[in-house]
Design a protein around this motif. Sequence first.
Motif, PDB file in Angstrom:
ATOM      1  N   GLU A 257       0.832  -1.206   0.000  1.00 13.18           N
ATOM      2  CA  GLU A 257       0.000   0.000   0.000  1.00 13.18           C
ATOM      3  C   GLU A 257       0.866   1.255   0.000  1.00 13.18           C
ATOM      4  OE1 GLU A 257      -3.736   1.521   2.693  1.00 13.18           O
ATOM      5  OE2 GLU A 257      -1.831   1.116   3.745  1.00 13.18           O
ATOM      6  N   TYR A 258       1.894   1.264   0.825  1.00  9.77           N
ATOM      7  CA  TYR A 258       2.765   2.434   0.970  1.00  9.77           C
ATOM      8  C   TYR A 258       3.524   2.711  -0.326  1.00  9.77           C
ATOM      9  CZ  TYR A 258       6.158   5.491   3.441  1.00  9.77           C
ATOM     10  OH  TYR A 258       6.937   6.532   3.875  1.00  9.77           O
ATOM     11  N   VAL A 259       4.142   1.680  -0.885  1.00  9.97           N
ATOM     12  CA  VAL A 259       4.918   1.871  -2.106  1.00  9.97           C
ATOM     13  C   VAL A 259       4.017   2.329  -3.248  1.00  9.97           C
ATOM     14  CG1 VAL A 259       6.352   0.722  -3.841  1.00  9.97           C
ATOM     15  CG2 VAL A 259       6.702   0.222  -1.412  1.00  9.97           C
ATOM     16  N   HIS A 260       2.864   1.695  -3.391  1.00 12.22           N
ATOM     17  CA  HIS A 260       1.953   2.066  -4.471  1.00 12.22           C
ATOM     18  C   HIS A 260       1.511   3.524  -4.325  1.00 12.22           C
ATOM     19  CE1 HIS A 260      -1.858   2.198  -6.776  1.00 12.22           C
ATOM     20  NE2 HIS A 260      -1.209   1.373  -7.579  1.00 12.22           N
ATOM     21  N   ALA A 261       1.163   3.930  -3.108  1.00 17.43           N
ATOM     22  CA  ALA A 261       0.709   5.302  -2.880  1.00 17.43           C
ATOM     23  C   ALA A 261       1.823   6.310  -3.158  1.00 17.43           C
ATOM     24  CB  ALA A 261       0.196   5.452  -1.450  1.00 17.43           C
ATOM     25  N   LEU A 262       3.036   5.986  -2.742  1.00 18.49           N
ATOM     26  CA  LEU A 262       4.160   6.880  -2.995  1.00 18.49           C
ATOM     27  C   LEU A 262       4.423   7.029  -4.489  1.00 18.49           C
ATOM     28  CD1 LEU A 262       6.685   5.778  -0.224  1.00 18.49           C
ATOM     29  CD2 LEU A 262       5.683   8.061  -0.455  1.00 18.49           C
ATOM     30  N   VAL A 263       4.422   5.915  -5.216  1.00 23.24           N
ATOM     31  CA  VAL A 263       4.688   5.979  -6.648  1.00 23.24           C
ATOM     32  C   VAL A 263       3.608   6.785  -7.365  1.00 23.24           C
ATOM     33  CG1 VAL A 263       4.866   4.622  -8.776  1.00 23.24           C
ATOM     34  CG2 VAL A 263       6.048   3.862  -6.712  1.00 23.24           C
ATOM     35  N   GLU A 264       2.360   6.558  -7.036  1.00 17.36           N
ATOM     36  CA  GLU A 264       1.272   7.306  -7.668  1.00 17.36           C
ATOM     37  C   GLU A 264       1.394   8.803  -7.355  1.00 17.36           C
ATOM     38  OE1 GLU A 264      -0.971   6.461  -9.760  1.00 17.36           O
ATOM     39  OE2 GLU A 264      -1.503   4.348  -9.542  1.00 17.36           O
ATOM     40  N   ASP A 265       1.699   9.130  -6.106  1.00 15.35           N
ATOM     41  CA  ASP A 265       1.843  10.522  -5.704  1.00 15.35           C
ATOM     42  C   ASP A 265       3.013  11.187  -6.433  1.00 15.35           C
ATOM     43  OD1 ASP A 265       1.388  12.841  -3.767  1.00 15.35           O
ATOM     44  OD2 ASP A 265       3.443  12.276  -3.261  1.00 15.35           O
ATOM     45  N   LEU A 266       4.140  10.506  -6.454  1.00 15.46           N
ATOM     46  CA  LEU A 266       5.314  11.071  -7.112  1.00 15.46           C
ATOM     47  C   LEU A 266       5.115  11.193  -8.613  1.00 15.46           C
ATOM     48  CD1 LEU A 266       8.038   9.199  -5.051  1.00 15.46           C
ATOM     49  CD2 LEU A 266       7.682  11.682  -5.094  1.00 15.46           C
ATOM     50  N   ALA A 267       4.439  10.225  -9.208  1.00  9.91           N
ATOM     51  CA  ALA A 267       4.172  10.301 -10.646  1.00  9.91           C
ATOM     52  C   ALA A 267       3.331  11.533 -10.975  1.00  9.91           C
ATOM     53  CB  ALA A 267       3.466   9.032 -11.119  1.00  9.91           C
ATOM     54  N   ALA A 268       2.353  11.815 -10.132  1.00 13.91           N
ATOM     55  CA  ALA A 268       1.518  13.003 -10.344  1.00 13.91           C
ATOM     56  C   ALA A 268       2.342  14.275 -10.193  1.00 13.91           C
ATOM     57  CB  ALA A 268       0.349  12.995  -9.365  1.00 13.91           C
ATOM     58  N   ARG A 269       3.252  14.290  -9.246  1.00 18.95           N
ATOM     59  CA  ARG A 269       4.103  15.472  -9.047  1.00 18.95           C
ATOM     60  C   ARG A 269       5.059  15.658 -10.224  1.00 18.95           C
ATOM     61  NH1 ARG A 269       5.726  13.998  -2.962  1.00 18.95           N
ATOM     62  NH2 ARG A 269       7.439  15.475  -3.334  1.00 18.95           N
ATOM     63  N   TYR A 270       5.530  14.565 -10.778  1.00 18.32           N
ATOM     64  CA  TYR A 270       6.360  14.652 -11.987  1.00 18.32           C
ATOM     65  C   TYR A 270       5.557  15.260 -13.133  1.00 18.32           C
ATOM     66  CZ  TYR A 270       8.958  13.069 -16.116  1.00 18.32           C
ATOM     67  OH  TYR A 270       9.627  13.020 -17.319  1.00 18.32           O
ATOM     68  N   GLU A 271       4.336  14.800 -13.298  1.00 21.56           N
ATOM     69  CA  GLU A 271       3.476  15.331 -14.355  1.00 21.56           C
ATOM     70  C   GLU A 271       3.202  16.827 -14.162  1.00 21.56           C
ATOM     71  OE1 GLU A 271       2.514  13.948 -17.030  1.00 21.56           O
ATOM     72  OE2 GLU A 271       2.775  11.801 -16.729  1.00 21.56           O
ATOM     73  N   ASP A 272       3.184  17.268 -12.918  1.00 22.06           N
ATOM     74  CA  ASP A 272       2.954  18.682 -12.626  1.00 22.06           C
ATOM     75  C   ASP A 272       4.202  19.534 -12.824  1.00 22.06           C
ATOM     76  OD1 ASP A 272       0.313  18.211 -12.029  1.00 22.06           O
ATOM     77  OD2 ASP A 272       0.633  18.064  -9.858  1.00 22.06           O
ATOM     78  N   GLY A 273       5.301  18.885 -13.189  1.00 19.65           N
ATOM     79  CA  GLY A 273       6.530  19.625 -13.457  1.00 19.65           C
ATOM     80  C   GLY A 273       7.371  19.942 -12.240  1.00 19.65           C
ATOM     81  N   GLU A 274       7.141  19.238 -11.149  1.00 22.88           N
ATOM     82  CA  GLU A 274       7.911  19.483  -9.924  1.00 22.88           C
ATOM     83  C   GLU A 274       9.374  19.129 -10.143  1.00 22.88           C
ATOM     84  OE1 GLU A 274       7.957  17.634  -5.448  1.00 22.88           O
ATOM     85  OE2 GLU A 274       6.001  18.179  -6.301  1.00 22.88           O
ATOM     86  N   SER A 275      10.255  19.935  -9.614  1.00 20.14           N
ATOM     87  CA  SER A 275      11.680  19.619  -9.702  1.00 20.14           C
ATOM     88  C   SER A 275      12.036  18.617  -8.611  1.00 20.14           C
ATOM     89  CB  SER A 275      12.524  20.886  -9.554  1.00 20.14           C
ATOM     90  OG  SER A 275      12.270  21.504  -8.314  1.00 20.14           O
ATOM     91  N   GLY A 276      12.994  17.767  -8.886  1.00 22.59           N
ATOM     92  CA  GLY A 276      13.380  16.751  -7.912  1.00 22.59           C
ATOM     93  C   GLY A 276      14.211  17.339  -6.793  1.00 22.59           C
ATOM     94  N   THR A 277      14.282  16.616  -5.700  1.00 26.66           N
ATOM     95  CA  THR A 277      15.100  17.047  -4.569  1.00 26.66           C
ATOM     96  C   THR A 277      16.542  16.613  -4.785  1.00 26.66           C
ATOM     97  OG1 THR A 277      14.420  15.031  -3.419  1.00 26.66           O
ATOM     98  CG2 THR A 277      13.251  17.053  -2.885  1.00 26.66           C
ATOM     99  N   ASP A 278      17.470  17.401  -4.288  1.00 26.73           N
ATOM    100  CA  ASP A 278      18.898  17.138  -4.463  1.00 26.73           C
ATOM    101  C   ASP A 278      19.424  16.508  -3.181  1.00 26.73           C
ATOM    102  OD1 ASP A 278      21.484  17.057  -5.336  1.00 26.73           O
ATOM    103  OD2 ASP A 278      21.871  19.189  -5.021  1.00 26.73           O
ATOM    104  N   LEU A 279      19.421  15.186  -3.148  1.00 26.71           N
ATOM    105  CA  LEU A 279      19.789  14.462  -1.936  1.00 26.71           C
ATOM    106  C   LEU A 279      21.168  13.821  -2.097  1.00 26.71           C
ATOM    107  CD1 LEU A 279      16.391  12.659  -1.257  1.00 26.71           C
ATOM    108  CD2 LEU A 279      17.254  14.717  -0.145  1.00 26.71           C
ATOM    109  N   ARG A 280      22.067  14.113  -1.195  1.00 32.40           N
ATOM    110  CA  ARG A 280      23.372  13.456  -1.207  1.00 32.40           C
ATOM    111  C   ARG A 280      23.216  12.006  -0.760  1.00 32.40           C
ATOM    112  NH1 ARG A 280      28.033  16.426  -1.620  1.00 32.40           N
ATOM    113  NH2 ARG A 280      29.131  14.623  -0.753  1.00 32.40           N
TER     114      ARG A 280
END
Length: 359
Positions: A257-280
């Motif tokens: 449930e957690y992984v599926h929800a995260l992927v769906e949420d992130l996919a929508a944010r990608y579609e909205d043009g969100e820039s990725g986070t810069d994580l070391r």
Amino acid sequence: MDETGSPENFTRMGTLGIEEECYVVDAHGRPTSGTDELVYEREPPELLQDRLDHELFKCVIETQTPLIEDPADAREQLLAVREALVEYAASEGFGIAAAGLHPLAKWRELEHAEKPRYRAQLDRIQYPQHRNTTAGLHVHVGVDDPDKAVWVANELRWHVPVMLALSANSPYWNGFDTGLQSARAKIFEALPNTGIPTAFEDYAAFERFERRMVDNGSIDDRGELWFDVRPHSGHGTVEVRAPDGQADPDRVLAFVEYVHALVEDLAARYEDGESGTDLRRELLDENKWRAIRNGQSASFLSRDGEEALALGDIVEADCDRLDIDGIRTLLAAESGAERQRRLRDDGAQSLAAALELQY
């Protein structure tokens, strides 16, 4: 297995696949060689045909669910595969157990598989692979665009330690208490191409890396990129490989449930043009170490590295934001590592019985 995958495989959004690595055990609940009989010498039930494989050791067996089109069907599919596996193994005189590491496994006493793929790995990697009795849970979520899949996998890296902490179920290694909550994660990290990967700019960058690793003899095929999260160029999914194996299906389904929800949420944010986070990667590795050592009592460095966040606060925020509840239930319950330590005092038989695969 194809040496590399293809961007053309990323065609479906939101489908699910669940892979579980489990232990074949004897009548006393101890890991034993059984994959020759179960995978090669017998005819598995129809549901398990082409969805049953072995791993490096003959005591570790892997199942894959059929493609799950609707996440609401995940429970039914998972339980059906588990039931088929347990009944099939019982018909051949074996049991099935699940944990990140089996507490009664001693790798020097267990047999390696003869499959050429694993023999090649043993020859190339040597000691770290010879002792690799680990077993994990892998969750695949379909993504309909290769660049999107890479972006989502990049962003998921921060969540990997959270999942590991919630799943920690391997305190014992080779017969002793490691003092860790997930010794599996540390044992597995000794292999090359493991852990939390660096970010990839886009699918072309990931594809170049994948091809370079094959062409230069670092890996035999794409399946040997064993990162905690990766775009799976063969299945067209984002695959999360962080959690320890679990006997309780409800715990597995919480991660699904957690992984599926995260992927769906992130996919929508990608579609909205969100820039990725810069994580070391160093920050992510610190968070993973905290999960390995402390499990459910861990705190994690925030994305900017400026503060420490309690696991409970992260879980509450993600459950509210994603409208899920499974990982909240996990956090409220006794962890797998705590349970193993408690039951160890009752003897090996009680501990082994508690790891039997449930369905």
